[in-house]
Scaffold this motif. Sequence first.
Motif, PDB file in Angstrom:
ATOM      1  N   TYR A  87      -8.676  -3.704 -11.926  1.00  0.00           N
ATOM      2  CA  TYR A  87      -8.769  -3.803 -10.420  1.00  0.00           C
ATOM      3  C   TYR A  87      -8.435  -2.762  -9.790  1.00  0.00           C
ATOM      4  O   TYR A  87      -8.175  -3.086  -8.271  1.00  0.00           O
ATOM      5  N   ALA A  88      -7.910  -1.723 -10.220  1.00  0.00           N
ATOM      6  CA  ALA A  88      -7.176  -0.681  -9.418  1.00  0.00           C
ATOM      7  C   ALA A  88      -8.130   0.008  -8.204  1.00  0.00           C
ATOM      8  O   ALA A  88      -7.651   0.074  -7.138  1.00  0.00           O
ATOM      9  N   ALA A  89      -9.222  -0.319  -8.307  1.00  0.00           N
ATOM     10  CA  ALA A  89     -10.087   0.495  -7.347  1.00  0.00           C
ATOM     11  C   ALA A  89     -10.627  -0.503  -6.304  1.00  0.00           C
ATOM     12  O   ALA A  89     -11.259  -0.391  -5.341  1.00  0.00           O
ATOM     13  N   GLU A  90     -10.266  -1.982  -6.361  1.00  0.00           N
ATOM     14  CA  GLU A  90     -10.643  -2.966  -5.525  1.00  0.00           C
ATOM     15  C   GLU A  90     -10.010  -3.055  -4.300  1.00  0.00           C
ATOM     16  O   GLU A  90      -8.922  -2.636  -4.392  1.00  0.00           O
ATOM     17  N   ARG A  91     -10.375  -3.470  -3.343  1.00  0.00           N
ATOM     18  CA  ARG A  91      -9.864  -3.424  -1.905  1.00  0.00           C
ATOM     19  C   ARG A  91     -10.248  -4.731  -1.382  1.00  0.00           C
ATOM     20  O   ARG A  91     -11.346  -5.306  -1.652  1.00  0.00           O
ATOM     21  N   PRO A  92      -9.487  -5.381  -0.189  1.00  0.00           N
ATOM     22  CA  PRO A  92      -8.200  -4.899   0.144  1.00  0.00           C
ATOM     23  C   PRO A  92      -7.045  -4.480  -0.965  1.00  0.00           C
ATOM     24  O   PRO A  92      -6.929  -5.466  -1.753  1.00  0.00           O
ATOM     25  N   LEU A  93      -6.218  -3.681  -0.675  1.00  0.00           N
ATOM     26  CA  LEU A  93      -4.939  -3.351  -1.476  1.00  0.00           C
ATOM     27  C   LEU A  93      -3.900  -4.769  -1.293  1.00  0.00           C
ATOM     28  O   LEU A  93      -3.712  -4.939  -0.160  1.00  0.00           O
ATOM     29  N   LEU A  94      -3.614  -5.122  -2.652  1.00  0.00           N
ATOM     30  CA  LEU A  94      -2.840  -6.423  -2.522  1.00  0.00           C
ATOM     31  C   LEU A  94      -1.403  -5.579  -2.621  1.00  0.00           C
ATOM     32  O   LEU A  94      -0.795  -4.907  -3.320  1.00  0.00           O
ATOM     33  N   ASP A  95      -0.289  -5.928  -1.615  1.00  0.00           N
ATOM     34  CA  ASP A  95       0.781  -5.797  -1.363  1.00  0.00           C
ATOM     35  C   ASP A  95       1.633  -7.160  -1.272  1.00  0.00           C
ATOM     36  O   ASP A  95       1.470  -7.765  -0.005  1.00  0.00           O
ATOM     37  N   LEU A  96       2.359  -7.528  -2.335  1.00  0.00           N
ATOM     38  CA  LEU A  96       2.750  -8.781  -2.160  1.00  0.00           C
ATOM     39  C   LEU A  96       3.931  -8.825  -1.189  1.00  0.00           C
ATOM     40  O   LEU A  96       4.049 -10.046  -0.420  1.00  0.00           O
ATOM     41  N   ARG A  97       4.782  -7.836  -0.839  1.00  0.00           N
ATOM     42  CA  ARG A  97       5.686  -7.846   0.457  1.00  0.00           C
ATOM     43  C   ARG A  97       4.967  -8.131   1.667  1.00  0.00           C
ATOM     44  O   ARG A  97       5.561  -8.679   2.244  1.00  0.00           O
ATOM     45  N   GLU A  98       3.802  -7.665   1.615  1.00  0.00           N
ATOM     46  CA  GLU A  98       3.026  -7.741   2.963  1.00  0.00           C
ATOM     47  C   GLU A  98       2.280  -9.232   3.089  1.00  0.00           C
ATOM     48  O   GLU A  98       2.547  -9.930   3.977  1.00  0.00           O
ATOM     49  N   TYR A  99       1.681  -9.623   1.964  1.00  0.00           N
ATOM     50  CA  TYR A  99       1.054 -10.963   1.803  1.00  0.00           C
ATOM     51  C   TYR A  99       1.892 -12.040   2.083  1.00  0.00           C
ATOM     52  O   TYR A  99       1.854 -13.090   2.762  1.00  0.00           O
ATOM     53  N   PHE A 100       3.254 -12.255   1.061  1.00  0.00           N
ATOM     54  CA  PHE A 100       3.929 -13.095   1.042  1.00  0.00           C
ATOM     55  C   PHE A 100       5.279 -12.631   1.727  1.00  0.00           C
ATOM     56  O   PHE A 100       6.372 -12.659   1.478  1.00  0.00           O
ATOM     57  N   ASN A 101       4.804 -12.603   3.350  1.00  0.00           N
ATOM     58  CA  ASN A 101       6.031 -12.438   4.134  1.00  0.00           C
ATOM     59  C   ASN A 101       5.871 -13.303   5.458  1.00  0.00           C
ATOM     60  O   ASN A 101       4.482 -13.308   5.997  1.00  0.00           O
TER      61      ASN A 101
END
Length: 178
Positions: free
Chosen positions: A29-43
């Motif tokens: 899934y490396a090329a899939e977007r949007p890019l998941l940043d757990l620090r951003e989403y789970f904040n």
Amino acid sequence: MNRRLWLGAAAGIAALALAGCAGPKPADYAAERPLLDLREYFNGDVVAHGIFTDRSGKVVRRFTVLMKCHWNGDDGVLDESFTYSDGETQRRVWRLKKWPDGRYTGTADDVIGEASGQAAGNAFNWRYTLALPVDGKVYHVQFDDWMYLVDERVMLNKAVMSKFGITLGEVTLAFSKR
């Protein structure tokens, strides 16, 4: 000759069985977007609605999770409050650590040892052993947990629960960032 034919057939069946066990990897899934940043989403505050299905696919439990999440650099806390459709409540507090290579590790009071995960593209795969209370007993069950970021607010989660390699059921969640 028959023995050689039998051994060849057995090797072919074993190869097919092993290929069938190979599942997706985060790198897929490396090329899939949007890019998941757990620090951003789970904040901040996140709410999730979920179901647990047994091996046959029957929904046996429904629940809602209210999450209060925050990070201090690469260290995060996900404070989860579960409310089940039968009125039962439960709390789990995850303590997460982000590593430079996209890996995450985590602990919680009902997680045996340390959870480990890998993020790539819009996906995150998380594996851990959970101490699951059922009818007065506690079972150690394995979770293979996949999260997929759909957009900046919505993330879908599918986790397979197993014991001794046998699937016991699945958890499906829809997260919504407030």
